[in-house]
Motif scaffolding. Sequence first.
Motif, PDB file in Angstrom:
ATOM      1  N   THR A  67       0.832  -1.208   0.000  1.00  0.00           N
ATOM      2  CA  THR A  67       0.000   0.000   0.000  1.00  0.00           C
ATOM      3  C   THR A  67       0.863   1.252   0.000  1.00  0.00           C
ATOM      4  N   GLN A  68       1.907   1.263   0.849  1.00  0.00           N
ATOM      5  CA  GLN A  68       2.804   2.414   0.881  1.00  0.00           C
ATOM      6  C   GLN A  68       3.578   2.533  -0.420  1.00  0.00           C
ATOM      7  N   GLN A  69       3.975   1.409  -0.983  1.00  0.00           N
ATOM      8  CA  GLN A  69       4.674   1.431  -2.266  1.00  0.00           C
ATOM      9  C   GLN A  69       3.837   2.140  -3.326  1.00  0.00           C
ATOM     10  N   LEU A  70       2.573   1.765  -3.402  1.00  0.00           N
ATOM     11  CA  LEU A  70       1.678   2.376  -4.388  1.00  0.00           C
ATOM     12  C   LEU A  70       1.428   3.854  -4.071  1.00  0.00           C
ATOM     13  N   ASN A  71       1.271   4.168  -2.799  1.00  0.00           N
ATOM     14  CA  ASN A  71       1.088   5.571  -2.403  1.00  0.00           C
ATOM     15  C   ASN A  71       2.251   6.430  -2.865  1.00  0.00           C
ATOM     16  N   ASP A  72       3.457   5.870  -2.825  1.00  0.00           N
ATOM     17  CA  ASP A  72       4.651   6.649  -3.136  1.00  0.00           C
ATOM     18  C   ASP A  72       4.934   6.741  -4.632  1.00  0.00           C
ATOM     19  N   GLY A  73       4.281   5.903  -5.443  1.00  0.00           N
ATOM     20  CA  GLY A  73       4.471   6.007  -6.884  1.00  0.00           C
ATOM     21  C   GLY A  73       4.885   4.744  -7.600  1.00  0.00           C
ATOM     22  N   ILE A  74       5.086   3.649  -6.866  1.00  0.00           N
ATOM     23  CA  ILE A  74       5.375   2.375  -7.520  1.00  0.00           C
ATOM     24  C   ILE A  74       4.166   1.987  -8.368  1.00  0.00           C
ATOM     25  N   ARG A  75       4.413   1.591  -9.631  1.00  0.00           N
ATOM     26  CA  ARG A  75       3.293   1.234 -10.506  1.00  0.00           C
ATOM     27  C   ARG A  75       3.461  -0.141 -11.156  1.00  0.00           C
ATOM     28  N   MET A  76       4.545  -0.832 -10.857  1.00  0.00           N
ATOM     29  CA  MET A  76       4.636  -2.254 -11.191  1.00  0.00           C
ATOM     30  C   MET A  76       5.032  -3.003  -9.932  1.00  0.00           C
ATOM     31  N   LEU A  77       4.302  -4.078  -9.652  1.00  0.00           N
ATOM     32  CA  LEU A  77       4.544  -4.895  -8.472  1.00  0.00           C
ATOM     33  C   LEU A  77       4.975  -6.284  -8.929  1.00  0.00           C
ATOM     34  N   GLN A 108      -5.796  -8.429  -2.253  1.00  0.00           N
ATOM     35  CA  GLN A 108      -6.845  -7.657  -1.594  1.00  0.00           C
ATOM     36  C   GLN A 108      -6.353  -6.250  -1.276  1.00  0.00           C
ATOM     37  N   SER A 109      -5.085  -6.141  -0.863  1.00  0.00           N
ATOM     38  CA  SER A 109      -4.503  -4.813  -0.608  1.00  0.00           C
ATOM     39  C   SER A 109      -4.377  -4.021  -1.901  1.00  0.00           C
ATOM     40  N   VAL A 110      -3.974  -4.693  -2.978  1.00  0.00           N
ATOM     41  CA  VAL A 110      -3.859  -4.027  -4.272  1.00  0.00           C
ATOM     42  C   VAL A 110      -5.234  -3.550  -4.739  1.00  0.00           C
ATOM     43  N   LYS A 111      -6.241  -4.398  -4.614  1.00  0.00           N
ATOM     44  CA  LYS A 111      -7.596  -4.051  -5.033  1.00  0.00           C
ATOM     45  C   LYS A 111      -8.117  -2.848  -4.250  1.00  0.00           C
ATOM     46  N   SER A 112      -7.876  -2.827  -2.952  1.00  0.00           N
ATOM     47  CA  SER A 112      -8.327  -1.715  -2.129  1.00  0.00           C
ATOM     48  C   SER A 112      -7.690  -0.410  -2.592  1.00  0.00           C
ATOM     49  N   TRP A 113      -6.398  -0.460  -2.911  1.00  0.00           N
ATOM     50  CA  TRP A 113      -5.709   0.753  -3.362  1.00  0.00           C
ATOM     51  C   TRP A 113      -6.248   1.203  -4.720  1.00  0.00           C
ATOM     52  N   ILE A 114      -6.426   0.276  -5.632  1.00  0.00           N
ATOM     53  CA  ILE A 114      -6.934   0.627  -6.956  1.00  0.00           C
ATOM     54  C   ILE A 114      -8.316   1.251  -6.853  1.00  0.00           C
ATOM     55  N   ASN A 115      -9.152   0.716  -5.984  1.00  0.00           N
ATOM     56  CA  ASN A 115     -10.492   1.281  -5.804  1.00  0.00           C
ATOM     57  C   ASN A 115     -10.431   2.725  -5.306  1.00  0.00           C
ATOM     58  N   SER A 116      -9.433   3.018  -4.481  1.00  0.00           N
ATOM     59  CA  SER A 116      -9.310   4.354  -3.896  1.00  0.00           C
ATOM     60  C   SER A 116      -8.567   5.332  -4.805  1.00  0.00           C
ATOM     61  N   ASN A 117      -8.003   4.820  -5.905  1.00  0.00           N
ATOM     62  CA  ASN A 117      -7.212   5.662  -6.810  1.00  0.00           C
ATOM     63  C   ASN A 117      -7.651   5.403  -8.249  1.00  0.00           C
ATOM     64  N   PHE A 141      -7.996 -14.099  -8.519  1.00  0.00           N
ATOM     65  CA  PHE A 141      -8.378 -12.767  -9.001  1.00  0.00           C
ATOM     66  C   PHE A 141      -9.878 -12.553  -8.869  1.00  0.00           C
ATOM     67  N   LYS A 142     -10.658 -13.568  -9.192  1.00  0.00           N
ATOM     68  CA  LYS A 142     -12.110 -13.447  -9.093  1.00  0.00           C
ATOM     69  C   LYS A 142     -12.567 -13.351  -7.645  1.00  0.00           C
ATOM     70  N   ALA A 143     -11.894 -14.077  -6.763  1.00  0.00           N
ATOM     71  CA  ALA A 143     -12.251 -14.023  -5.344  1.00  0.00           C
ATOM     72  C   ALA A 143     -12.042 -12.627  -4.779  1.00  0.00           C
ATOM     73  N   VAL A 144     -11.030 -11.935  -5.288  1.00  0.00           N
ATOM     74  CA  VAL A 144     -10.719 -10.583  -4.827  1.00  0.00           C
ATOM     75  C   VAL A 144     -11.531  -9.532  -5.577  1.00  0.00           C
ATOM     76  N   THR A 148     -12.430  -8.147 -12.993  1.00  0.00           N
ATOM     77  CA  THR A 148     -13.223  -7.145 -13.712  1.00  0.00           C
ATOM     78  C   THR A 148     -12.449  -5.855 -13.965  1.00  0.00           C
ATOM     79  N   LEU A 149     -11.332  -5.664 -13.269  1.00  0.00           N
ATOM     80  CA  LEU A 149     -10.500  -4.469 -13.465  1.00  0.00           C
ATOM     81  C   LEU A 149      -9.308  -4.750 -14.364  1.00  0.00           C
TER      82      LEU A 149
END
Length: 357
Positions: A67-77, A108-117, A141-144, A148-149
Amino acid sequence: MFLAAQVALSLFLPISSAATSGRRATTCNGFSDLCGRSYGNITFVGAHDSYAVGVNNLFTDQDYDVTQQLNDGIRMLQMQAHNNSGTIQLCHTSCSLFNGGTLQSYLQSVKSWINSNPNDVVSLLIVNSDGFAPSQYDTVFKAVGLDTLSYSPPSATTINTAWPSLGSMIDSGKRLVTFMDTGANFNSVPYIIDEFTNMWETAFDVTDTTFDCNVNRSKGDTSTELFLINHFLDKIVLGEDAPDPEDANVTNSVSGTGSLGAQVQTCVAAQGRSPNFMLVDFYEFGGGSVFQVAATANGVTYNPSTPVPSPRSTGTATGTTSSTSKPNNAISQFGVRELIIPAVLSLSLLGGWMAVL
């Protein structure tokens, strides 16, 4: 009636124009200038072993969670997927050395971040270490709810100039791009994209500061593929490659021998274009320098609203371990016996340790 018709028409036209323009997003991955740019013509910063988070552990590559990685600008995980009793687990080489938890929990953490951004496109690079079938990833992926994204390309192979713009991907809601190094099957799960027919990589596990831009792995036409540089410096510990946070300030820097900026310039000279992805360890070392390198490659100005956090691992930036973090090195976490088990140790070294034990 005529006036009413004119008013109605004036109200309708902007909506119609926006609907047919193909792009309504005005800020994409933090920059308005990137909205009209093709995904295949942008440089993204990636976190190598993004799940392997911990302080001063021989088997971790990042100080901060996803989550912090994405907040700071990381865009490939990037991540390594392993089979742990039938569950897809994110582990470093072996789940007995470092277990980063299940893929489902991570996503699930990635999905939460994407939803918020909603104005960001994120990429995943899965190292399918134990050969799970694409359908097994699809189940997770479907469980999370990430299926669909997920962006599905029109065919199994997409040349670098044929990718859609960031703006159109954001408008469509397909804001997650997933590559897999082996085992992808377009006919089975089209949104899990075969890496090496669409992207090539430079050498990895480099232990000196000579970061070139030569093709190390590919299955396609490298002149039209996306490409990724592995820009993380390793050191040899007990015969094994291990992350090198002590030199991360230099490795992640904008210029100088062994720097990220220097490797990008090497690629521009050799390939005629900047890399699409730059995988780094301990991205916060350098105070945001890795993002500055990406911004320069993209022709935009790096001007973050908040600075990246300070390093937690011991390195040249601080020289000490964070006082709020308990050291979590390989010996303290796993014990000396487990540390020396790998067969890479020489018989003399193993004999010396066994004498102590």
